[in-house]
Design an enzyme around this catalytic site. Structure first.
Site, short mmCIF file in Angstrom:
data_model
loop_
_atom_site.label_atom_id
_atom_site.label_comp_id
_atom_site.label_asym_id
_atom_site.label_seq_id
_atom_site.Cartn_x
_atom_site.Cartn_y
_atom_site.Cartn_z
N GLY A 10 -4.56 -4.37 1.32
CA GLY A 10 -4.26 -3.68 -0.10
C GLY A 10 -3.68 -4.86 -1.16
O GLY A 10 -4.22 -5.24 -1.94
N ARG B 99 9.66 -1.56 -6.20
CA ARG B 99 9.87 -2.59 -5.14
C ARG B 99 11.23 -3.22 -4.95
O ARG B 99 11.85 -3.55 -4.03
CB ARG B 99 8.72 -3.48 -5.24
CG ARG B 99 7.59 -2.94 -4.81
CD ARG B 99 6.31 -4.02 -4.71
NE ARG B 99 6.27 -4.51 -3.48
CZ ARG B 99 6.88 -5.95 -3.32
NH1 ARG B 99 7.16 -6.58 -4.34
NH2 ARG B 99 7.13 -6.48 -2.06
N CYS C 212 19.58 5.65 -14.74
CA CYS C 212 21.09 5.90 -14.56
C CYS C 212 21.49 5.43 -12.88
O CYS C 212 21.57 6.46 -12.13
CB CYS C 212 21.65 7.11 -14.97
SG CYS C 212 21.35 7.36 -16.54
N TYR D 149 1.53 -1.95 -5.34
CA TYR D 149 2.76 -0.99 -5.00
C TYR D 149 3.62 -1.04 -6.39
O TYR D 149 4.83 -0.69 -5.97
CB TYR D 149 3.43 -1.59 -3.77
CG TYR D 149 2.56 -1.59 -2.50
CD1 TYR D 149 2.01 -0.27 -2.19
CD2 TYR D 149 1.96 -2.83 -2.05
CE1 TYR D 149 1.31 -0.49 -0.89
CE2 TYR D 149 1.30 -2.73 -0.95
CZ TYR D 149 0.67 -1.47 -0.44
OH TYR D 149 -0.14 -1.48 0.77
C1 LIG Z 1 -0.60 0.22 3.71
C2 LIG Z 1 -1.73 0.03 4.76
C3 LIG Z 1 -2.83 -0.98 4.71
C4 LIG Z 1 -2.65 -2.11 3.57
O1 LIG Z 1 -1.34 -2.92 3.77
P1 LIG Z 1 -1.25 -4.26 2.87
O2 LIG Z 1 -0.08 -4.78 3.12
O3 LIG Z 1 -1.13 -3.87 1.14
O4 LIG Z 1 -2.49 -5.12 3.07
C5 LIG Z 1 -3.79 -1.20 5.41
N1 LIG Z 1 -3.97 -0.12 6.39
C6 LIG Z 1 -3.08 0.95 6.45
C7 LIG Z 1 -3.40 1.68 7.65
C8 LIG Z 1 -2.05 1.04 5.67
O5 LIG Z 1 -1.27 1.87 5.95
#
Ligand SMILES: *Cc1c(COP(=O)(O)O)cnc(C)c1O
Length: 425
Positions: free
Chosen positions: A285, A322, A352, A380
């Protein structure tokens, strides 16, 4: 918007030209003038370069890269990746609807998550997804029943919890015994045997995902080894899996992290898998989108004090959570370099809450009205944004060469309470 003299380099989509910050062939000044702030800005070239690099590192093996879309689920981002042949890792029926709306292929979708609802199972079965990543015995039970009612067989992989420490922030570690995710390693074998006997379940794979922002190979390989030893025990019992999915979690550089090159990272995993005749899947991701986007914001006010200086910008924790949530560090740079005195600033939003900061103790030369860019905000960021303080969510712009496309309009305040009702009478 005019094209700058030099051609944009896809590996370096955010560049300074004559002191001003550009994304590919579009200046951030122009983006702010046209679409306002706060605004997420993504580079198509950067996104494509990342996907291609990940995919290329798996060349020569049967594989599928399933983008973990919770990192950024904006349709245009999904569209760009779907066109490159990406699959998608989803965690809700809503995400499945997004994949389909973006032109993605259900046959390349894996469905993760500990709390799949019955209607989400029906929706995914009807769409014909590639696999359910099942996380508990109760979920298997439910899926078997739902598939039976639909006269279908549900393709299943079990997410095993390998109990390794990814050495990352506790909120983003998922592969330890104490985490809610996955099936305890010791219970996996029994569950596979159970699943193999069920008429409405087709056992197709195994998966794991130990956490996020992993910058060391060792814990990842430890998890891979544990998964492979299960795979071999299953094979010995005649259960041959079609695919192994090692999840995501590949770390990126926000500040001074030094994650290994993705090819080296993946080469270590490929070496462990060796000649086993299986399809390999991953669920990156953050690695795909994190450094392909930034959050553009404008300085509203400067407050110079005895103890601290504050730069109050028009983006806030509701736009980029984040820093407040994980104490995450994002580089913050001025869009136009200003000559003269720097000060140390707390970069804060209008929300706030004292936790509403985007950066602390940043040495910058700023004036009210200046634009600043919060870098590495592609993952994110928008997907975790909220309407806290009744703040409309930011616009999103995807830059493609010299073109800037508005891919999500800035929210309108009326839409924020359009579903609400006053009391009768
Ligand atoms: C969040 C998640 C990902 C991706 O994680 P990254 O750190 O953004 O690569 C992949 N697989 C599962 C099951 C997740 O929950």
């Amino acid at each position: 918007m005019t094209r700058p003299p030099d051609t944009p380099d896809s590996a370096q989509p955010f560049v300074r030209r004559d002191g001003a910050l550009w994304v590919e062939g579009v200046s951030l000044d122009a983006v702010a003038a046209r679409y306002g702030t706060p605004c997420y800005v993504y580079s198509r070239a950067a996104l494509e370069a990342r996907f291609r690099a990940f995919d290329a590192a798996l060349a020569g093996r049967d594989h599928l890269v399933c983008y973990a879309m919770k990192a950024n689920s904006t349709l245009a981002i999904l569209d760009v990746l779907a066109r490159l042949g990406a699959g998608f890792d989803i965690v809700s029926g809503g995400e499945l609807a997004r994949v389909l709306a973006a032109g993605g292929d259900a046959k390349r979708v894996v469905f993760s998550g500990v709390g799949k609802r019955e209607e989400e199972m029906r929706q995914a079965l009807a769409a014909g997804i590639l696999c359910f990543n099942v996380e508990s015995a109760s979920e298997l039970e439910r899926l078997d029943r739902v598939a039976g009612e639909m006269r279908l067989r549900a393709p299943v992989s079990f997410r095993v919890n390998p109990d390794v420490d990814p050495k990352t922030h506790p909120y983003i570690s998922t592969g330890l015994k104490e985490n809610k995710f996955g099936i305890a390693y010791e219970d996996a074998l029994a569950l596979y045997r159970d699943a193999a006997r069920r008429p409405n379940i087709a056992v197709v794979g195994i998966d794991c995902h130990i956490g996020s922002q992993i910058t060391e190979v060792a814990p990842y390989l430890e998890a891979v080894d544990k998964v492979l030893s299960l795979v071999d025990r299953l094979a010995a019992e005649g259960m041959l899996l079609h695919h192994l999915d090692f999840g995501g979690g590949f770390g990126i550089r926000y500040r001074d992290e030094n994650p290994p090159e993705i090819a080296a990272f993946l080469a270590g995993i490929l070496a462990r898998v060796g000649e086993r005749p299986v399809k390999l899947m991953f669920e990156p991701g953050r690695w795909l989108v994190g450094n392909a986007g930034l959050l553009l914001t404008r300085v509203e006010y400067l407050k110079h004090g005895v103890e601290r200086n504050f730069a109050i910008v028009d983006a806030a924790m509701n736009d980029l959570m984040r820093p407040a949530l994980y104490d995450a560090w994002h580089e913050i740079v001025p869009v136009a370099v200003r000559a003269g005195g720097t000060r140390h600033y707390e970069i804060v939003g209008p929300v706030c809450e004292s936790g509403d900061f985007l950066g602390r103790e940043r040495e910058l030369a700023l004036a009210e009205g200046d634009l600043v860019a919060v870098m590495s905000a592609g993952a994110y960021g928008m997907s975790m944004s909220s309407n806290y303080n009744t703040r409309p969510r930011a616009a999103e712009v995807l830059v493609d060469g010299a073109a800037a496309h508005l891919v999500r309009e800035r929210e309108r305040v009326e839409s924020l309470f359009a579903l609400e009702r006053r009391l009768p009478g």
